[in-house]
Design an enzyme around this catalytic site. Structure first.
Site, mmCIF file in Angstrom:
data_model
loop_
_atom_site.group_PDB
_atom_site.id
_atom_site.type_symbol
_atom_site.label_atom_id
_atom_site.label_comp_id
_atom_site.label_asym_id
_atom_site.label_seq_id
_atom_site.Cartn_x
_atom_site.Cartn_y
_atom_site.Cartn_z
ATOM 1 N N HIS A 186 -4.748 0.698 -8.599
ATOM 2 C CA HIS A 186 -3.918 -0.514 -8.679
ATOM 3 C C HIS A 186 -4.418 -1.498 -7.617
ATOM 4 O O HIS A 186 -4.895 -1.073 -6.562
ATOM 5 C CB HIS A 186 -2.476 -0.075 -8.371
ATOM 6 C CG HIS A 186 -1.435 -1.129 -8.556
ATOM 7 N ND1 HIS A 186 -1.210 -2.121 -7.637
ATOM 8 C CD2 HIS A 186 -0.535 -1.333 -9.550
ATOM 9 C CE1 HIS A 186 -0.213 -2.888 -8.052
ATOM 10 N NE2 HIS A 186 0.209 -2.429 -9.211
ATOM 11 N N GLN B 185 3.605 5.877 -8.624
ATOM 12 C CA GLN B 185 3.942 6.358 -9.974
ATOM 13 C C GLN B 185 4.237 7.852 -10.017
ATOM 14 O O GLN B 185 4.593 8.365 -11.071
ATOM 15 C CB GLN B 185 2.789 6.042 -10.946
ATOM 16 C CG GLN B 185 2.506 4.566 -11.137
ATOM 17 C CD GLN B 185 3.623 3.831 -11.886
ATOM 18 O OE1 GLN B 185 4.515 4.436 -12.474
ATOM 19 N NE2 GLN B 185 3.580 2.513 -11.822
ATOM 20 N N ASP C 60 -1.520 6.967 -3.082
ATOM 21 C CA ASP C 60 -0.598 5.975 -3.624
ATOM 22 C C ASP C 60 0.344 6.714 -4.570
ATOM 23 O O ASP C 60 -0.029 7.050 -5.692
ATOM 24 C CB ASP C 60 -1.411 4.896 -4.351
ATOM 25 C CG ASP C 60 -0.523 3.890 -5.067
ATOM 26 O OD1 ASP C 60 0.713 4.063 -5.044
ATOM 27 O OD2 ASP C 60 -1.067 2.937 -5.653
ATOM 28 N N LYS D 53 10.760 1.794 -8.205
ATOM 29 C CA LYS D 53 10.316 2.539 -9.391
ATOM 30 C C LYS D 53 11.062 3.864 -9.525
ATOM 31 O O LYS D 53 10.810 4.633 -10.450
ATOM 32 C CB LYS D 53 8.812 2.794 -9.308
ATOM 33 C CG LYS D 53 7.980 1.517 -9.413
ATOM 34 C CD LYS D 53 6.524 1.849 -9.501
ATOM 35 C CE LYS D 53 5.649 0.711 -9.057
ATOM 36 N NZ LYS D 53 5.594 -0.398 -10.001
ATOM 37 N N CYS E 40 -2.312 -4.880 -13.152
ATOM 38 C CA CYS E 40 -2.865 -4.901 -11.777
ATOM 39 C C CYS E 40 -4.026 -3.924 -11.642
ATOM 40 O O CYS E 40 -4.203 -3.311 -10.581
ATOM 41 C CB CYS E 40 -1.788 -4.591 -10.741
ATOM 42 S SG CYS E 40 -0.595 -5.897 -10.598
HETATM 43 N N1 PMP Z 1 0.522 1.345 -6.870
HETATM 44 C C1 PMP Z 1 0.783 1.612 -8.156
HETATM 45 C C2 PMP Z 1 0.041 2.718 -8.860
HETATM 46 C C3 PMP Z 1 1.751 0.868 -8.821
HETATM 47 O O1 PMP Z 1 2.022 1.114 -10.112
HETATM 48 C C4 PMP Z 1 2.438 -0.162 -8.123
HETATM 49 C C5 PMP Z 1 3.494 -1.007 -8.796
HETATM 50 N N2 PMP Z 1 3.081 -1.645 -9.962
HETATM 51 C C6 PMP Z 1 2.123 -0.402 -6.776
HETATM 52 C C7 PMP Z 1 1.163 0.390 -6.185
HETATM 53 C C8 PMP Z 1 2.823 -1.450 -5.974
HETATM 54 O O2 PMP Z 1 4.130 -1.050 -5.662
HETATM 55 P P1 PMP Z 1 5.208 -2.043 -5.009
HETATM 56 O O3 PMP Z 1 5.751 -2.852 -6.143
HETATM 57 O O4 PMP Z 1 6.243 -1.138 -4.427
HETATM 58 O O5 PMP Z 1 4.526 -2.842 -3.979
#
Ligand code: PMP
Length: 405
Positions: free
Chosen positions: A121, A201, A198, A224, A362
């Site tokens: 991401h 998810q 990270d 999430k 993203c």
């Molecule tokens: N990493 C991953 C794999 C994500 O899916 C996301 C959220 N789309 C993020 C990081 C960013 O998370 P946050 O919205 O808490 O900044």
């Protein structure tokens, strides 16, 4: 667990959209909030609202206790050895930036390596590009196979004695598969590097134990996993957090302040400059309690079964392409329908009350690797039912007919 009963605890899911019952299949972007979490935040503002770590009055003490109890709950939730390994942040992005700016910028020098993959991401990619720019370190990518995944043999080949950081998403937000974090920790540690995970998810869906995974840093996105927006977590091994410098300076994080310089508190408080996200932390604590009461293993099994149920039927739709391997999908399916743009698919699905995500998620590097501009993504969580999947399938077939004409 009974998803239909759980669904009743989410007030937002009771509405109709375009005259259809709302089918929310975008939890990978942000999950909905159960009444318990909404009530916990309301209760805090109605009864306990005050700043933390300062006031000696009753409300200040109550707010501080609730905020710090949340830290303990998070530590327990992910198997950390101590709540002092838990830093509250604004989200996963802020947590990853903290590791990059504080830890990596200090340990990386010219020619050192940061190992990652094109699956990441942007939040776990751009902070490392910034470290490389600032320090002269290089980004090394683990080669991806045609389905977007990578092999552990390729991780082994990519990590060298110059590697300072290996970073990976525990679960990919596009492919939905879980990466071999534990094995990657072993490889990184053998070469003297740290492993950053990270967990945006994975924490909502899987029982996570950071000590079992043996990772050095792990980040969580509260929104999430049924908590409010604006709260996240950085887990870091105590010794690493202790050696790191804060990146935000001001009130709350300092210890003694002189005319020319100041000292700061110990970790984790030195990383939480300014008034922290008190209501968010309280909401997160309630979200954790909610998920734990249902049981993370039950949630994981439900999400897996529902994803399998959806995938089996989606595979029967002509010219629908599903990305990534089928095995081990954790709660999401990324796809394209014929030649129809993913935004058009999502727009037509919305007219049937079905909310999915479309775009690059993203993950522009992964989109390029898969040779697509954008994809559609349906993601499932504990409040989704087979009836939701049936509505998705019905709407997908309608979408296909619509674009045939
Ligand atoms: N990493 C991953 C794999 C994500 O899916 C996301 C959220 N789309 C993020 C990081 C960013 O998370 P946050 O919205 O808490 O900044």
């Amino acid at each position: 667990m009974n998803a239909a009963e759980i669904r009743e605890l989410f007030p937002i899911l009771g509405q109709r959209v375009h005259n259809y019952p709302l089918v929310y299949l975008d939890s990978a972007a942000s999950a909905q909030k159960p009444i318990q979490v909404i009530e916990a935040v309301r209760q805090y503002y109605e009864c306990d609202n005050a700043n933390v770590h300062r006031g000696v009055h009753t409300l200040g003490i109550r707010a501080t206790e609730a905020y710090e109890e949340s830290r303990v709950a998070v530590a327990h939730f992910i198997g950390a050895s101590s709540e002092r390994e838990i830093v509250f942040t604004r989200g996963a992005t802020t947590a990853l930036n903290l590791v990059a700016s504080s830890y990596a910028q200090t340990v990386c020098g010219e020619g050192d390596e940061i190992v990652l993959s094109e699956m990441e991401h942007h939040s776990n990619l751009i902070p490392w590009q910034q470290v490389a720019k600032a320090t002269g370190a290089v980004l090394k990518y683990i080669p991806l196979q045609s389905d977007g995944t990578f092999s552990i043999e390729d991780v082994e080949k990519t990590v060298t004695n110059r590697t300072k950081v290996v970073t990976v998403s525990h679960v990919s937000n596009v492919l939905g598969i879980a990466n071999p974090v534990k094995q990657m920790a072993d490889i990184a540690h053998k070469k003297g590097a740290v492993l950053v995970v990270d967990g945006a998810q994975s924490a909502p869906h899987l029982k996570v134990d950071v000590r079992e995974l043996d990772c050095d840093f792990y980040v969580i996105s509260g929104h999430k996993m049924c908590a409010p927006t604006g709260i996240g977590v950085l887990y870091g091994r105590k010794a690493l957090l202790e050696q790191m410098e804060p990146i935000e300076f001001g009130g709350e994080m300092m210890d003694h302040v002189g005319l020319q310089k100041a000292t700061w508190k110990e970790a984790p408080w030195k990383f939480e400059g300014g008034t922290p996200i008190i209501a968010g932390a309280i909401g997160l604590r309630m979200a954790i309690r909610f998920l734990e009461q249902i049981g993370l293993d039950e949630i994981a099994e439900h999400d897996r079964q529902l994803t399998r149920y959806a995938e089996e039927q989606m595979r029967e739709i002509d010219q629908l392409t599903i990305y990534g391997p089928s095995d081990g999908r954790v709660g999401l399916i990324t796809f394209n329908l014929d030649q129809v743009h993913a935004h058009d698919v999502a727009t037509v699905l919305d007219t049937y009350g079905v909310a999915i995500r479309s775009g690059h998620h993203c993950c522009q590097l992964l989109m390029r690797h898969l040779d697509v501009g954008s994809t559609a993504r349906a993601s499932f969580y504990l409040y989704n039912t087979e009836a939701d999947v049936d509505q998705l399938l019905f709407a997908l077939k309608k979408t296909k007919e619509y674009f045939k004409e």
